[in-house]
Design a protein around this motif. Sequence first.
Motif, PDB file in Angstrom:
ATOM      1  N   GLU B   4       0.865  -1.211  -0.117  1.00  0.00           N
ATOM      2  CA  GLU B   4       0.001  -0.108   0.175  1.00  0.00           C
ATOM      3  C   GLU B   4       0.954   1.120   0.172  1.00  0.00           C
ATOM      4  O   GLU B   4       1.860   1.416   0.876  1.00  0.00           O
ATOM      5  CB  GLU B   4      -0.969  -0.142   1.354  1.00  0.00           C
ATOM      6  CG  GLU B   4      -2.386   0.289   1.006  1.00  0.00           C
ATOM      7  CD  GLU B   4      -3.265   0.219   2.265  1.00  0.00           C
ATOM      8  OE1 GLU B   4      -3.396   1.374   2.894  1.00  0.00           O
ATOM      9  OE2 GLU B   4      -3.655  -0.951   2.635  1.00  0.00           O
ATOM     10  N   PRO B   5       0.582   2.167  -0.900  1.00  0.00           N
ATOM     11  CA  PRO B   5       1.450   3.302  -0.923  1.00  0.00           C
ATOM     12  C   PRO B   5       1.303   4.172   0.395  1.00  0.00           C
ATOM     13  O   PRO B   5       0.334   4.244   0.929  1.00  0.00           O
ATOM     14  CB  PRO B   5       0.844   4.142  -1.966  1.00  0.00           C
ATOM     15  CG  PRO B   5      -0.605   3.619  -2.162  1.00  0.00           C
ATOM     16  CD  PRO B   5      -0.585   2.306  -1.617  1.00  0.00           C
ATOM     17  N   GLY B   6       2.428   4.692   0.764  1.00  0.00           N
ATOM     18  CA  GLY B   6       2.490   5.671   1.904  1.00  0.00           C
ATOM     19  C   GLY B   6       2.000   7.066   1.989  1.00  0.00           C
ATOM     20  O   GLY B   6       1.639   7.344   0.808  1.00  0.00           O
ATOM     21  N   LEU B  13       1.388  13.013  -4.687  1.00  0.00           N
ATOM     22  CA  LEU B  13       0.255  12.861  -5.992  1.00  0.00           C
ATOM     23  C   LEU B  13      -0.703  13.712  -5.942  1.00  0.00           C
ATOM     24  O   LEU B  13      -1.114  14.209  -7.077  1.00  0.00           O
ATOM     25  CB  LEU B  13      -0.335  11.261  -5.981  1.00  0.00           C
ATOM     26  CG  LEU B  13      -1.004  10.736  -6.882  1.00  0.00           C
ATOM     27  CD1 LEU B  13      -0.257  10.586  -8.249  1.00  0.00           C
ATOM     28  CD2 LEU B  13      -1.521   9.585  -6.731  1.00  0.00           C
ATOM     29  N   VAL B  14      -1.422  14.106  -4.708  1.00  0.00           N
ATOM     30  CA  VAL B  14      -2.619  15.067  -4.840  1.00  0.00           C
ATOM     31  C   VAL B  14      -2.108  16.453  -4.783  1.00  0.00           C
ATOM     32  O   VAL B  14      -2.944  17.441  -4.472  1.00  0.00           O
ATOM     33  CB  VAL B  14      -3.660  14.438  -3.966  1.00  0.00           C
ATOM     34  CG1 VAL B  14      -4.135  13.160  -4.306  1.00  0.00           C
ATOM     35  CG2 VAL B  14      -2.933  14.451  -2.455  1.00  0.00           C
ATOM     36  N   TRP B  37      -7.266   1.659  -7.162  1.00  0.00           N
ATOM     37  CA  TRP B  37      -8.166   1.778  -6.146  1.00  0.00           C
ATOM     38  C   TRP B  37      -7.748   3.010  -5.331  1.00  0.00           C
ATOM     39  O   TRP B  37      -6.736   3.685  -5.464  1.00  0.00           O
ATOM     40  CB  TRP B  37      -8.126   0.471  -5.487  1.00  0.00           C
ATOM     41  CG  TRP B  37      -6.833   0.221  -4.857  1.00  0.00           C
ATOM     42  CD1 TRP B  37      -5.514  -0.003  -5.322  1.00  0.00           C
ATOM     43  CD2 TRP B  37      -6.479  -0.177  -3.250  1.00  0.00           C
ATOM     44  NE1 TRP B  37      -4.613  -0.429  -4.366  1.00  0.00           N
ATOM     45  CE2 TRP B  37      -5.241  -0.527  -3.218  1.00  0.00           C
ATOM     46  CE3 TRP B  37      -7.506   0.141  -2.325  1.00  0.00           C
ATOM     47  CZ2 TRP B  37      -4.688  -0.695  -1.883  1.00  0.00           C
ATOM     48  CZ3 TRP B  37      -6.727  -0.296  -1.098  1.00  0.00           C
ATOM     49  CH2 TRP B  37      -5.430  -0.585  -0.837  1.00  0.00           C
ATOM     50  N   VAL B  38      -8.625   3.081  -4.271  1.00  0.00           N
ATOM     51  CA  VAL B  38      -8.318   4.088  -3.480  1.00  0.00           C
ATOM     52  C   VAL B  38      -7.886   3.727  -2.097  1.00  0.00           C
ATOM     53  O   VAL B  38      -8.566   3.248  -1.239  1.00  0.00           O
ATOM     54  CB  VAL B  38      -9.648   5.041  -3.163  1.00  0.00           C
ATOM     55  CG1 VAL B  38      -9.403   6.294  -2.189  1.00  0.00           C
ATOM     56  CG2 VAL B  38     -10.068   5.604  -4.468  1.00  0.00           C
ATOM     57  N   PRO B  39      -6.493   3.697  -1.595  1.00  0.00           N
ATOM     58  CA  PRO B  39      -6.028   3.244  -0.576  1.00  0.00           C
ATOM     59  C   PRO B  39      -6.301   4.055   0.553  1.00  0.00           C
ATOM     60  O   PRO B  39      -6.599   5.165   0.599  1.00  0.00           O
ATOM     61  CB  PRO B  39      -4.558   3.315  -0.736  1.00  0.00           C
ATOM     62  CG  PRO B  39      -4.393   3.553  -2.048  1.00  0.00           C
ATOM     63  CD  PRO B  39      -5.456   4.160  -2.768  1.00  0.00           C
ATOM     64  N   HIS B  70     -10.528  -1.289  -2.344  1.00  0.00           N
ATOM     65  CA  HIS B  70      -9.615  -2.500  -2.469  1.00  0.00           C
ATOM     66  C   HIS B  70      -8.918  -2.488  -3.884  1.00  0.00           C
ATOM     67  O   HIS B  70      -9.650  -2.360  -4.912  1.00  0.00           O
ATOM     68  CB  HIS B  70     -10.452  -3.779  -2.063  1.00  0.00           C
ATOM     69  CG  HIS B  70     -11.520  -4.086  -2.921  1.00  0.00           C
ATOM     70  ND1 HIS B  70     -11.548  -4.678  -4.017  1.00  0.00           N
ATOM     71  CD2 HIS B  70     -12.893  -3.890  -2.779  1.00  0.00           C
ATOM     72  CE1 HIS B  70     -12.797  -4.608  -4.772  1.00  0.00           C
ATOM     73  NE2 HIS B  70     -13.671  -4.107  -3.804  1.00  0.00           N
ATOM     74  N   PRO B  71      -7.756  -3.135  -3.663  1.00  0.00           N
ATOM     75  CA  PRO B  71      -7.089  -3.662  -5.028  1.00  0.00           C
ATOM     76  C   PRO B  71      -8.243  -4.203  -6.266  1.00  0.00           C
ATOM     77  O   PRO B  71      -8.717  -5.137  -5.802  1.00  0.00           O
ATOM     78  CB  PRO B  71      -6.078  -4.257  -4.807  1.00  0.00           C
ATOM     79  CG  PRO B  71      -5.651  -4.019  -3.550  1.00  0.00           C
ATOM     80  CD  PRO B  71      -7.205  -3.759  -2.879  1.00  0.00           C
ATOM     81  N   PRO B  72      -8.063  -4.026  -7.419  1.00  0.00           N
ATOM     82  CA  PRO B  72      -8.832  -4.516  -8.491  1.00  0.00           C
ATOM     83  C   PRO B  72      -8.456  -5.879  -8.688  1.00  0.00           C
ATOM     84  O   PRO B  72      -7.086  -6.006  -8.351  1.00  0.00           O
ATOM     85  CB  PRO B  72      -8.729  -3.579  -9.701  1.00  0.00           C
ATOM     86  CG  PRO B  72      -7.564  -2.730  -9.683  1.00  0.00           C
ATOM     87  CD  PRO B  72      -7.324  -2.691  -8.196  1.00  0.00           C
TER      88      PRO B  72
END
Lengths: 578, 157
Positions: B4-6, B13-14, B37-39, B70-72
């Motif tokens: 999962e990205p930190g 990113l945003v 997905w949206v972690p 959740h991841p696709p």
Amino acid sequence: MNARLQKLIADAKAAWQAEQSSGRIRVRVTLDTSSIARGAEETLARLQEAAASRKIDADVGITGSWGFCWLEPCVSVRSAAGTHAVLYGNVTPDRVNELVEAIAAGRDLPSLALGVIEGNATAEIPLLEDHPFMKGQVRRLMANLGRIDPENIDHYLAHGGYEGFGKALEMDAEAIVKEVLDSGLGGRGGGGFPTGRKWDFLRNATSSPRYLICNADEGDPGAWVNRILMEGDPHLIIEGMLIAALASHADEGYIYIRYEYPLAFERMKKAVAQAYEKGLLGKDILGTGKNFELIVFLGAGSYVCGEETGLINSIDGYRGMPRIKPPFPAQAGLWNRPTNVNNVESYANAPLILRNGAQWWSSVSDAKEKGTKMFTFSGHVKQAGCIEIPFGPKVRTLLEQYGGGLSGDLPLKGFQPGGPLSGILPASDIDLPLTLDPYRERGMFLGSGGVVFFDQSACILDLCLFFLGFCEDESCGRCTTCHGGTQRAVEILRRIAAGGGRDADLENFENLIGTLVWSNCLHGQFAMTSIKTSLKTFRDEYIEHIVDKVCRAGVCKGLMPGRWARRAAPQPAAAAAS
Amino acid sequence: MAAEPGLQELRELVAEFQPGRGHVLPALHKVQRTYGWVPRAAIEAIARQLNTTPALIYGAVTFYSDFRTHPPAKFEVAWCCGPACRLRGGEAIREAIQEELGIGLDEQTPDHRFGLHVGQCNGTCHEAPQIWVNGRVRGNLTPESARDIIRSLRDGE
Ligand SMILES: Cc1cc2nc3c(=O)[nH]c(=O)nc-3n(C[C@H](O)[C@H](O)[C@H](O)COP(=O)(O)O)c2cc1C
Ligand code: SF4
Ligand code: FES
């Protein structure tokens, strides 16, 4: 006209002319969501390969939809001399080689031809305008579709594009509003409210900034007219919004596109970027001192975001829950500023009205509703496609002429005029015109243009279960009447389908019909329309389900199949067990 | 599966998005485009960037059906629930696919190779009944051809 615009148009026309007289064969592949679903990307690639390998000496490009969605991929081929052009349908990847061979040999391919689009008919190929699917259609909004590259602003400029905007630049806001009012243009998003009046509300607003929103959420399943326009001629929508901005002194615009339309989103974004590049959007537009910013916004999967205040909340970043009105968007919309929301097709008509005048625009239709209207049709039809026709065709015309009749051998049972909130009508109403009043009188509404036909293999209660299930899933949850009411209706329908119908269920439905009208927005208020309308005209079928435990279409698995069923009755033992 | 990205990575990113400008959905779209997905950490990163609360961002994520929490799966199968597909046998397609995959709607196979969810009509009703596999239409299905598609995807690796 504005000198800079004049130059843009003149340059674009010269470029188009040069392209036309290049002495090369021109091949145009319809590339939209419908054609891609039928392999158009591969068809295009094969044609490009054939051109690159010099098998054919042709310039291969893309264009929008002709409306023959069921016959995609469509490809037009224009002779090197430019005197003869033919439209072909069903040029699927496995048949494209036939077309390549024909082009290489310099002959037509009658087996796939739909009609001649330029020049004279041949012994084997009639004119496209004589094709039954084209007869009676009046292509104004769709005029450029099939002819220009939607990703090329110069193509649009070379075909009268931005001329309406050029005229509007020389008028004051009031005069633009008057022209649109005089045309009689009504909102195409379902309500039919006069577009000119909405623009006038914004024009008379007392605060700023002011916002324009283009509602491209097109959530009604079975409707894809807005998608056809966005994918085929995106600049028509941008020009319409520019005209509306001049008419209402708007500062900023949003085009809100549903998540299910990624290609429309890409095409609109590209078109907006091109318009900025040419100085048609942004600050000091074409040196006039006028400003208008335009943002293309992607939705994320929510039907109620098509409701204008739900949409506004969605742009704002909140859950897309419809607001309580008043205040109306014209008073307090996006960021509580004056805002006007129109459907894609409503904006798209503005350039035509300004370019050719209100008189010309409205004279095409005999109905109370003026202008042309786009419709899509699907379900049990032979041909699911898209047409543009003077307002007020009969439902029958859509089914029989454009839809090619029913796809199976069963008789028509009924139809839905436009979307899950619009209701269900029986086959006997097939001669109703597709105008606003007949549906209003029946407590339903016309909707935005996606007509769904069904034959006797459809079960009315199963259809209602789908529509109510849809309304339940998409309810924003604000009103108990709506989220609780739709849930209750779904439970009852499920129970009936499973064989547990009770005598009180008809009254249960009546109660729900009476309760849901108290909901805040049209979503809840009209969620019961399919049950309400079908309870009147398909009452027998409800009684069969509830009392006799028979589903005549054989769709409800907990019931005995009836006269239209294609499945056999279960064995007695199994029936007794259920 | 990738880690999962930190929070820091997500904040970068945003970083382009601004408060009060309608940037919630665009920020969420960018995250989902990047990771599929949206972690969880993205909710916090976006809330901070847009000067709002994680509750509001999370509220938006759950409201819209196209954001994934959740991841696709490798193959995301969307089953069109629209009227033309239903009239032309869509329910039987859903049943066949569910049986073939052994999962229900909004579920993934244990090996995360297949996910199944409801899709909304995109106006390709001429291909009804249909599914979309990773966004590509597979239309004019029968229960048998739907099973074949699933099988060939499964065996394709
Ligand atoms: C649940 C719901 C969904 C709607 N969906 C759409 C839609 O997808 N597109 C649309 O233009 N209007 C839709 N509307 C109508 C809009 O609220 C609004 O009336 C319309 O965009 C106004 O544009 P018009 O005046 O140009 O028709 C919807 C309304 C409701 C209640
Ligand atoms: S009627 Fe339904 S969709 Fe509309 S505000 Fe109420 S709960 Fe939300
Ligand atoms: S109903 Fe399935 S694509 Fe329209």
